[in-house]
Scaffold this motif. Structure first.
Motif, PDB file in Angstrom:
ATOM      1  N   TYR A   1       0.827  -1.210   0.000  1.00  0.00           N
ATOM      2  CA  TYR A   1       0.000   0.000   0.000  1.00  0.00           C
ATOM      3  C   TYR A   1       0.859   1.257   0.000  1.00  0.00           C
ATOM      4  N   PHE A   2       1.888   1.288   0.820  1.00  0.00           N
ATOM      5  CA  PHE A   2       2.729   2.478   0.972  1.00  0.00           C
ATOM      6  C   PHE A   2       4.184   2.129   0.655  1.00  0.00           C
ATOM      7  N   PHE A  35       7.227   2.241  -1.837  1.00  0.00           N
ATOM      8  CA  PHE A  35       7.777   2.915  -2.998  1.00  0.00           C
ATOM      9  C   PHE A  35       9.075   2.276  -3.460  1.00  0.00           C
ATOM     10  N   TYR A  78      -5.239   7.035  -3.507  1.00  0.00           N
ATOM     11  CA  TYR A  78      -4.253   7.939  -4.098  1.00  0.00           C
ATOM     12  C   TYR A  78      -2.823   7.469  -3.832  1.00  0.00           C
ATOM     13  N   ILE A  79      -2.506   7.124  -2.597  1.00  0.00           N
ATOM     14  CA  ILE A  79      -1.145   6.690  -2.248  1.00  0.00           C
ATOM     15  C   ILE A  79      -0.752   5.409  -2.993  1.00  0.00           C
ATOM     16  N   ILE A 129       0.162   6.200  -6.650  1.00  0.00           N
ATOM     17  CA  ILE A 129       1.490   6.777  -6.832  1.00  0.00           C
ATOM     18  C   ILE A 129       2.558   5.716  -6.594  1.00  0.00           C
ATOM     19  N   ALA A 130       2.358   4.897  -5.562  1.00  0.00           N
ATOM     20  CA  ALA A 130       3.353   3.878  -5.224  1.00  0.00           C
ATOM     21  C   ALA A 130       3.541   2.875  -6.358  1.00  0.00           C
TER      22      ALA A 130
END
Length: 149
Positions: free
Chosen positions: A15-16, A18, A78-79, A82-83
């Motif tokens: 989820y988060f 990168f 949204y996150i 982007i990730a």
């Protein structure tokens, strides 16, 4: 990677995240999922709310409810969007900071169109074969893994 596995990977497992790499199937299945979610919310907004854009331009209570749900969904998705795009750029051996450049430059008239095309090309192209500076190839079977397990 299938549709449900891509959704699970983006929303639960990474989820988060990168770091690492994302295959084309992970990125595009997640993008398809986002498109379907927005189409359902748009249909609910215009269908349930009775929004008559041509004549009255008035919102009903259902429009506000569906709009609030859409805002919550947007914040929640949204996150990971982007990730997964950063990880997709990593698969092409590009820095994730290029994603920030894409978001900034896409707001400039005329330049934004060209940047969007470049971003599309980057996400469509095959990732680098083998390991790169961002991690192992997401499509390669890990060394030592049991093939017939």
């Amino acid at each position: 990677m299938g549709f449900t596995e891509a959704i699970r990977t983006c929303l639960r497992e990474k989820y988060f995240t990168f770091k690492g790499r994302a295959s084309r199937s992970e990125y595009w299945y997640y993008t398809l999922f986002m498109f379907l979610v927005w189409m359902v919310l748009a249909a609910a907004f215009f269908g349930l709310g009775g929004f008559d854009a041509v004549e009255t331009l008035e919102f009903t209570t259902m429009n506000y409810i569906v709009g609030g749900i859409a805002l919550i969904v947007f914040i929640g998705l949204y996150i990971p969007s982007i990730a997964v795009m950063v990880r997709r750029f990593h698969d092409r051996n590009l820095s994730g900071w290029w994603v920030l450049a894409v978001f900034i430059l896409s707001n400039i008239p005329y330049v934004g169109f060209l940047v969007s095309i470049a971003s599309l090309v980057i996400t469509v192209l095959k990732g680098t074969d083998g390991d790169n500076r961002f991690g192992p190839d997401p499509l390669r079977v890990q060394n030592g893994a049991e093939v017939f397990a």
